[in-house]
Design a protein around this motif. Structure first.
Motif, PDB file in Angstrom:
ATOM      1  N   ASN A  32     -34.420   6.627  -5.430  1.00  0.00           N
ATOM      2  CA  ASN A  32     -33.649   7.594  -4.657  1.00  0.00           C
ATOM      3  C   ASN A  32     -33.827   9.023  -5.157  1.00  0.00           C
ATOM      4  OD1 ASN A  32     -32.383   6.227  -2.609  1.00  0.00           O
ATOM      5  ND2 ASN A  32     -30.604   5.652  -3.832  1.00  0.00           N
ATOM      6  N   ARG A  64     -27.121   1.467  -2.247  1.00  0.00           N
ATOM      7  CA  ARG A  64     -27.733   1.011  -1.002  1.00  0.00           C
ATOM      8  C   ARG A  64     -27.587   2.030   0.126  1.00  0.00           C
ATOM      9  NH1 ARG A  64     -29.548  -3.616   1.104  1.00  0.00           N
ATOM     10  NH2 ARG A  64     -28.842  -4.845  -0.692  1.00  0.00           N
ATOM     11  N   LYS A  65     -26.396   2.582   0.290  1.00  0.00           N
ATOM     12  CA  LYS A  65     -26.170   3.515   1.391  1.00  0.00           C
ATOM     13  C   LYS A  65     -27.090   4.730   1.275  1.00  0.00           C
ATOM     14  CE  LYS A  65     -22.568   6.228   3.693  1.00  0.00           C
ATOM     15  NZ  LYS A  65     -21.125   6.617   3.684  1.00  0.00           N
ATOM     16  N   GLU A  68     -30.799   3.601   1.931  1.00  0.00           N
ATOM     17  CA  GLU A  68     -31.115   3.320   3.329  1.00  0.00           C
ATOM     18  C   GLU A  68     -31.199   4.605   4.148  1.00  0.00           C
ATOM     19  OE1 GLU A  68     -28.247   0.432   4.586  1.00  0.00           O
ATOM     20  OE2 GLU A  68     -29.381  -1.246   3.709  1.00  0.00           O
ATOM     21  N   GLU A  69     -30.434   5.594   3.767  1.00  0.00           N
ATOM     22  CA  GLU A  69     -30.510   6.889   4.437  1.00  0.00           C
ATOM     23  C   GLU A  69     -31.804   7.611   4.048  1.00  0.00           C
ATOM     24  OE1 GLU A  69     -29.896  10.165   6.728  1.00  0.00           O
ATOM     25  OE2 GLU A  69     -28.840   8.250   6.810  1.00  0.00           O
ATOM     26  N   LYS A  72     -34.977   5.589   5.517  1.00  0.00           N
ATOM     27  CA  LYS A  72     -34.845   5.006   6.852  1.00  0.00           C
ATOM     28  C   LYS A  72     -36.171   5.010   7.611  1.00  0.00           C
ATOM     29  CE  LYS A  72     -32.875   9.349   8.622  1.00  0.00           C
ATOM     30  NZ  LYS A  72     -31.638   9.949   9.199  1.00  0.00           N
ATOM     31  N   LEU A  75     -37.868   1.627   6.242  1.00  0.00           N
ATOM     32  CA  LEU A  75     -37.120   0.373   6.074  1.00  0.00           C
ATOM     33  C   LEU A  75     -37.721  -0.809   6.835  1.00  0.00           C
ATOM     34  CD1 LEU A  75     -33.374   1.519   6.107  1.00  0.00           C
ATOM     35  CD2 LEU A  75     -34.692   0.667   4.158  1.00  0.00           C
ATOM     36  N   LYS A  76     -38.274  -0.563   8.001  1.00  0.00           N
ATOM     37  CA  LYS A  76     -38.817  -1.647   8.811  1.00  0.00           C
ATOM     38  C   LYS A  76     -40.316  -1.863   8.579  1.00  0.00           C
ATOM     39  CE  LYS A  76     -35.352  -1.187  12.464  1.00  0.00           C
ATOM     40  NZ  LYS A  76     -35.110  -0.958  13.924  1.00  0.00           N
ATOM     41  N   LEU A  82     -37.020  -2.610  -0.284  1.00  0.00           N
ATOM     42  CA  LEU A  82     -35.888  -1.950  -0.935  1.00  0.00           C
ATOM     43  C   LEU A  82     -35.134  -2.986  -1.756  1.00  0.00           C
ATOM     44  CD1 LEU A  82     -34.070   0.513  -1.377  1.00  0.00           C
ATOM     45  CD2 LEU A  82     -32.824  -0.142   0.700  1.00  0.00           C
TER      46      LEU A  82
END
Length: 352
Positions: A32, A64-65, A68-69, A72, A75-76, A82
């Protein structure tokens, strides 16, 4: 990804042996963070546009929050993983990695007083766990993010710092927890190289800025960027303090070169030696050269402080073919432009 970050990554790609990343697994702790997240973005951008055989990026984060931000965009993506955990916990044996970048440590000036134990644990227990993992997995290379803070209280009369230099630092002063943690982490890396052959490398990072810095972390360059965005005068609290300011794309280039081409068991200083200037000089160059159209001024809260200019020797790193190219005028323009693009697009909500 905004235009500035994309330009930065293309710049990095042109200066590193990026083909070495093909079909490799990168485990990045503290992903991060400002510098680590730039490494994640670089690898994922290489996957998208330049690598024939994709690499895998495992981003290890605590929050995590926030993760994920921040990620993003990836992520896929099947090549991005992650993983939420603290480095004080052993890394699962089900994970494999070719390269490890250990960047998990809070470097914010304000944190040294509030969470000193956490800072020490990340650099000591966390480094031990990752070195054990590296030993068991027989990784190709292990890079530990250290800091120039390990030099301690530099003696008067010293005009250049080499990797072998060392000066006193009181471990009884809580604010020194970051430097002491980095010292311990370095010692562990060296020990694991000597005893177990773990290909560990250490980079001592100087003052590095760029898109994505934490504007609330207490660093002078972060405060300046915040003021520039708000079009407010720059406030200098210690005009004589001298720092080497390195732009992020040059720093990330250095990290990859050390990771992929550096010598195991070695320490490398990483600063932009040509931009070793006082805080006051930085402020003046920003208002006069980088952003003259904003018609800002420099306000000095503490004048007349004489600080000897100590430069950092980077011969070992330049020996790998590294040479920083981005000066403070261009670097801060790029940083401010990136933040303003994020604000204008709505991706960043600005709070004065």
């Amino acid at each position: 990804m905004n235009s500035v970050r994309e330009e930065d990554i293309k710049y990095i790609k042109n200066k590193i042996p990026y083909k070495e990343c093909e079909n490799k697994v990168f485990l990045i702790t503290g992903a991060n963070g400002f510098l680590a997240s730039y490494m994640v973005d670089t690898l994922m951008f290489l996957n998208q546009h330049f690598l024939e055989i994709k690499c895998t990026v495992i981003a290890l984060c605590r929050n995590r929050k926030k993760a994920e931000e921040r990620f993003k965009e990836w992520l896929k993506n099947e090549n991005f993983i992650l993983r939420i955990q603290c480095v004080e916990e052993p890394v699962s044996d089900c994970i494999n990695a070719d390269y490890i970048i250990h960047a998990a440590s809070n470097s914010a000036s304000v944190s040294a007083k509030t969470i000193p134990a956490d800072i020490l644990k990340a650099n000591i227990i966390g480094t031990y766990n990752l070195l054990e993992f590296a030993r068991n997995k027989k990784v190709r290379s292990f890079l530990f993010f250290s800091s120039g803070a390990v030099y301690g209280n530099v003696a008067q009369g010293i005009d250049e710092l080499k990797e072998t230099d060392f000066f006193p630092l009181s471990f009884n002063i809580t604010e020194n927890c970051y430097a002491e943690g980095k010292r311990a982490g370095e010692a562990l890396c060296k020990a694991y190289f000597e005893q177990y052959g773990v290909p560990s490398k250490i980079v001592r990072i100087g003052h590095t800025y760029g898109p994505g810095i934490d504007l609330q972390d207490g660093h002078v360059y972060s405060d300046f960027v915040s003021k520039l965005i708000q079009r407010e005068n720059l406030i200098v609290h210690n005009s004589g303090a001298v720092r080497p300011f390195c732009y992020v794309s040059d720093a990330i280039t250095a990290f990859f070169k050390i990771l992929l081409e550096g010598e195991s068991g070695e320490v490398y200083n990483m600063v932009n030696k040509d931009e070793t200037i006082s805080v006051y000089e930085l402020a003046m160059r920003l208002v006069k050269e980088a952003f003259p159209e904003r018609k800002l001024k420099v306000e000095c809260k503490k004048k007349g402080v004489n600080t000897e200019k100590v430069t950092v020797n980077i011969d070992k790193l330049t020996g790998l073919g590294w040479s920083p190219q981005i000066g403070v005028v261009e670097g801060f323009r790029r940083t401010v432009k990136s933040f303003e693009e994020e604000i204008e697009s709505g991706r960043l909500v600005w709070h004065n």
